[in-house]
Design an enzyme around this catalytic site. Sequence first.
Site, PDB file in Angstrom:
ATOM      1  N   ASN A   1       0.687  -0.908  -0.495  1.00 38.92           N
ATOM      2  CA  ASN A   1      -0.210  -0.050  -0.021  1.00 38.92           C
ATOM      3  C   ASN A   1       1.067   0.988   0.042  1.00 38.92           C
ATOM      4  OD1 ASN A   1      -2.372  -1.554   0.335  1.00 38.92           O
ATOM      5  ND2 ASN A   1      -1.896  -1.551   2.187  1.00 38.92           N
TER       6      ASN A   1
ATOM      7  N   CYS B   1      -3.417  -8.298  -2.833  1.00 34.36           N
ATOM      8  CA  CYS B   1      -4.827  -7.903  -3.917  1.00 34.36           C
ATOM      9  C   CYS B   1      -4.687  -8.189  -4.989  1.00 34.36           C
ATOM     10  CB  CYS B   1      -3.594  -6.367  -4.366  1.00 34.36           C
ATOM     11  SG  CYS B   1      -4.086  -5.009  -5.767  1.00 34.36           S
ATOM     12  N   GLY B   2      -6.304  -8.151  -4.892  1.00 34.83           N
ATOM     13  CA  GLY B   2      -6.685  -8.987  -6.684  1.00 34.83           C
ATOM     14  C   GLY B   2      -6.491  -8.203  -7.555  1.00 34.83           C
TER      15      GLY B   2
ATOM     16  N   GLU C   1      -9.757   2.121   0.070  1.00 32.80           N
ATOM     17  CA  GLU C   1      -9.072   0.721   0.441  1.00 32.80           C
ATOM     18  C   GLU C   1      -7.835   1.376   1.974  1.00 32.80           C
ATOM     19  OE1 GLU C   1      -7.513  -1.843  -2.251  1.00 32.80           O
ATOM     20  OE2 GLU C   1      -7.682   0.062  -3.701  1.00 32.80           O
ATOM     21  N   ARG C   2      -7.686  -0.052   2.671  1.00 33.85           N
ATOM     22  CA  ARG C   2      -6.581   0.385   4.275  1.00 33.85           C
ATOM     23  C   ARG C   2      -5.777   1.044   3.611  1.00 33.85           C
ATOM     24  NH1 ARG C   2      -5.797  -5.725   7.107  1.00 33.85           N
ATOM     25  NH2 ARG C   2      -4.784  -6.782   5.073  1.00 33.85           N
TER      26      ARG C   2
ATOM     27  N   CYS D   1     -11.229  -1.820  -6.020  1.00 36.63           N
ATOM     28  CA  CYS D   1     -10.818  -3.061  -5.789  1.00 36.63           C
ATOM     29  C   CYS D   1     -10.931  -4.826  -5.703  1.00 36.63           C
ATOM     30  CB  CYS D   1     -10.714  -2.914  -4.267  1.00 36.63           C
ATOM     31  SG  CYS D   1     -10.319  -4.200  -3.079  1.00 36.63           S
TER      32      CYS D   1
ATOM     33  N   THR E   1      -9.773  -7.867  -4.417  1.00 40.87           N
ATOM     34  CA  THR E   1     -10.387  -8.326  -3.328  1.00 40.87           C
ATOM     35  C   THR E   1     -11.457  -7.322  -2.926  1.00 40.87           C
ATOM     36  OG1 THR E   1      -8.553  -7.222  -2.362  1.00 40.87           O
ATOM     37  CG2 THR E   1      -8.089  -9.520  -3.110  1.00 40.87           C
TER      38      THR E   1
END
Length: 319
Positions: free
Chosen positions: A64, A72-73, A207-208, A216, A218
């Site tokens: 990140n 990460c998808g 997203e964190r 995103c 996932t």
Amino acid sequence: MTVPFWKVQSTGNHFVLIEPQADWSEEELVRFVIQVSRPNFGVGSDGVLVVSPVPSGLNLRMFNPDGTEDFCGNGLRCAAIFGRKHDMVSEDHFQISHLGRGVSVVTVGEVAQTMLGPATYEPALVPHLFGREMVDEPIELEGKTYRIHAISTGSTHTVIRVDSLPTDEEFVSVSQTLENHPMFPERTSVMWMQEFGENEINLRIWERGAGETLGCGTGSTAAAVAYCRMRGQNGAVPNVSSGGEPPPAPRRPLPKTEPPNPRTPEQFRAVPNNSEQPPTTITVNNPGGSVRVMLAEWDASPVITGRAEILFEGEFHFR
């Protein structure tokens, strides 16, 4: 020091992609991630992908913008397309090793299909401290009650079920509160989910470690799992507005492009199915584009199909 990089994206989730730097320590890698991810003084990104070939296919690490490592998808799809186009893999069907998981991938052109393991609501695996599974659980935040699902699809997600997507003020305030809530010891990403039609949902994404993003992978999977579980329990996703009216139109325009069909092109392998039920295809509209998630049941192995592309390449002067 000059570092070669590629800019890649999937559903507007954009990444800086590099190959491993043999002489870097973990501290230097994290420092690079933070520098290169800054939008005004770096390249700008929702994260950094580190991709390398291995005997089974590819190895992927994703960081990140704050330097924390994650699953990460969309990063999987970007890495798959990059690896195939740069001859890191010789076949269109291979494995990606990512944060301790082996993910089966098929690529055709700029479309990638990934086969993830089943999602989980298990509190210790999400993780969260609520004490039981959070399945459409009411929770009060900032004077308002929200209904949430807490799910791991390789990364921690909180799915908020709403009739209409939130205003900017509500989105930022509540998403920040949930990301850093003591109930989530490893923080959480937040997916605001609106049912848009039969087997179709809209998202707004926090997203964190990154904040608001346009896509995103996932998180799309987590939202599809929550949607599937709700329909399995109740036959339909119930309306949560006070008047019981149909959900209003989304607050902002949806992507114009048609999401890729998981049944085409014909080169895609038959998808695995660990359920006696035939799979259902759920279209998940991210602000930056759509993906399709195939699920037989909420706890079956999902198959996610989406596009990814290489935007440009360059060199970053890392200090």
